[in-house]
Design an enzyme around this catalytic site. Structure first.
Site, PDB file in Angstrom:
ATOM      1  NE  ARG A  21      -2.976  -1.211   3.323  1.00 19.59           N
ATOM      2  CZ  ARG A  21      -3.209  -0.920   4.377  1.00 19.59           C
ATOM      3  NH1 ARG A  21      -3.918   0.128   4.609  1.00 19.59           N
ATOM      4  NH2 ARG A  21      -3.042  -1.628   5.417  1.00 19.59           N
ATOM      5  CG  ASN A 381      33.800  45.820   2.814  1.00 19.13           C
ATOM      6  OD1 ASN A 381      32.755  45.517   3.561  1.00 19.13           O
ATOM      7  ND2 ASN A 381      33.294  46.351   1.618  1.00 19.13           N
ATOM      8  NE  ARG A 444      37.875  51.688 -12.487  1.00 16.73           N
ATOM      9  CZ  ARG A 444      37.751  51.765 -11.419  1.00 16.73           C
ATOM     10  NH1 ARG A 444      37.576  50.784 -10.471  1.00 16.73           N
ATOM     11  NH2 ARG A 444      38.122  52.949 -10.853  1.00 16.73           N
TER      12      ARG A 444
END
Ligand code: UD1
Ligand code: MG
Length: 460
Positions: A21, A381, A444
């Site tokens: 079942r 950080n 960058r």
């Protein structure tokens, strides 16, 4: 072994049934309840009794049971054909010494408690056949306890063999019993399968005991849920809720604040300090330790982790196989993956993923970052959107960020690479070479200003 029981206790756990079942390919007794397979709950309870042996009779599902539960110190007894509960117990008897006490448990009755079983063993040690019975408003499907006019138990009749008068009996057989092995061996040898189901019923030993004048003791559990079995997913879900309610009550008793005990799931073990507060929909898995005054926000998943005192885990985090120090802040929406160590007072903010990394004391990774295979020092950080590019497509590499370093927003640190203590990395920099301590690294494209530039206009 308990000193009050001179005989060795042998536990036999019946777990060979098919579990039709459940509509599942997994053997019934391996379905998890509170994160642990059904039969494992029974094994753990059996082991609390410090028995001489625990034997699990298995059948359906073949070797999957012994293979899955190989860490449990139990003996496995095969019952390839399920010819009834009596036949199942018989399979375990050859290895059991005649002077021992046999306790029969069911692998699909997971919440039975050791304190309920001890009186059965005590009665069996005194020479009795001890049955665990219970009164049910709806006894359908169970074997009924037959008693004579004096109230003495005389036998058990199965639902399918019962007369309509017997079907009215509300005291049922839970199937759990204890008896001396010598009696049991003799009675099992006399079992016949001449009943409605053509099975060797263990329950037939009750009438044999009665006819021999052996004392039959019927004990009751303190709670009905202890003897509830699992035959369907519905019953599994029902028992899961009962198990969780019990765990929640236990935590409340230990002083934990659960904002809603009905919306808390413990699928392992939880060790807690004082004044811990847990908001709704928290799932705890494996071994979790929460220090004093820890606050766990809503919708958190904590898996094998230790969280230090005064730390706050905001809502919607997943923390796995990791350690968080004292007074730290995690989340909302943070994912701490295996092998991470977040030190005290560190802040791990929203949409941050940390994997197999150390983040030092007081360091902050507050927004939208991926830190993997990294050692981040103290008081670092890390700006929003920083990524440690730890994977070159074949191998993982390490990133080291020294104490007090500051990494600007949107940086990529291509590992293996290190940023020295106190160094600053400008926003939007891709770091591919080691950065010495104390310097500024910027990598960058420089900003250009084009005066009088005209945006393209839409063609008419
Ligand atoms: C049995 C009892 C019934 C009791 C009920 C409680 C018998 C004959 N009847 O009935 O009095 O009220 O449990 O739930 O004992 N099993 C095996 N091998 C087998 C047959 C069963 O290991 O050959 C195991 C099953 O996996 C299960 C337990 O024994 O864990 C009970 O078997 P089940 O078929 O559920 O017995 P019931 O008919 O419910
Ligand atoms: Mg049954």
């Amino acid at each position: 072994m308990s000193p009050s029981l001179p005989a060795a206790v042998e536990v036999v756990i019946l777990a060979a049934g098919k579990g039709t079942r459940m509509h599942s390919d997994i053997p019934k007794v391996l379905h998890p309840l509170a994160g642990t397979p059904l039969v494992q709950h029974v094994i753990l309870t059996a082991q609390e009794l410090e028995p001489h042996g625990v034997r699990v009779v298995y059948g359906h599902g073949g070797e999957l049971l012994p293979a899955t539960l190989c860490a449990s110190r139990v003996d496995w007894v095969a019952q390839p054909e399920q010819k009834g509960t009596g036949h199942a117990v018989q399979q375990a008897m050859p290895a059991i010494a005649p002077d021992s006490l046999v306790l029969v448990l069911y692998g699909d009755v997971p919440l039975i408690r050791a304190e309920t079983l001890r009186p059965l063993l005590k009665a069996a040690a005194g020479g009795a056949l001890a049955l665990l019975t219970v009164e049910l408003d709806d006894p359908r499907g169970y074997g009924r306890i037959l008693r004579d006019h004096s109230g003495a138990v005389t036998g058990v009749v199965e639902q399918k063999d019962a007369t309509s008068e017997q079907l009215g009996i509300r005291e049922i057989n839970t199937g759990i019993l204890a008896v001396g092995a010598l009696h049991l061996k003799r009675w099992l040898a006399g079992l016949k399968a001449d009943n409605a189901q053509g099975e060797y019923y263990l329950t037939d030993i009750v009438a044999m005991a009665a006819s021999e004048g052996v004392t039959i003791v019927a004990e009751q559990p303190r709670a009905v849920w202890e003897v509830m079995g699992v035959n369907s997913k519905g019953q599994l879900a029902e028992l899961e809720r009962i198990a969780q309610r019990n765990r929640a009550s236990d935590l409340l008793e230990r002083g934990v604040t659960l904002m809603d005990p009905g919306r808390f799931d413990l699928r392992g073990t939880l060790t807690v300090g004082r004044d811990v507060i847990i908001d709704v929909n928290v799932i705890v898995e494996g071994h979790v330790t929460l220090g004093d005054r820890v606050r766990i926000g809503a919708n958190n998943v904590l898996h094998n982790c230790t969280i230090g005192a005064d730390t706050i885990v905001h809502p919607n985090c997943v923390i796995e196989d990791s350690t968080i120090g004292d007074d730290a802040r995690v989340g909302p929406f943070a994912r701490i993956r295996p092998g991470s160590r977040i030190a005290g007072q560190a802040h791990i903010g929203n949409f941050v993923e940390i994997k197999k990394s150390e983040v030092g004391e007081g360091s902050k990774v507050n927004h939208l970052s991926y830190i993997g295979d990294s050692s981040v020092g103290r008081h670092v950080n890390i700006g929003a959107g920083t990524i440690t590019a730890n994977y070159d497509g074949a191998n993982k590499h390490h990133t080291v960020i020294g104490d007090n370093a500051s990494i600007g927003s949107d940086c990529t640190l291509v590992a293996p690479v290190s940023v020295g203590a106190g160094a600053t990395v400008g926003a939007n920099t891709t770091i591919t070479e080691d950065v010495p301590p104390g310097v500024l690294a910027v990598g960058r494209v420089r900003q250009k200003i084009i005066e009088g530039w005209k945006r393209p206009a839409k063609k008419p």
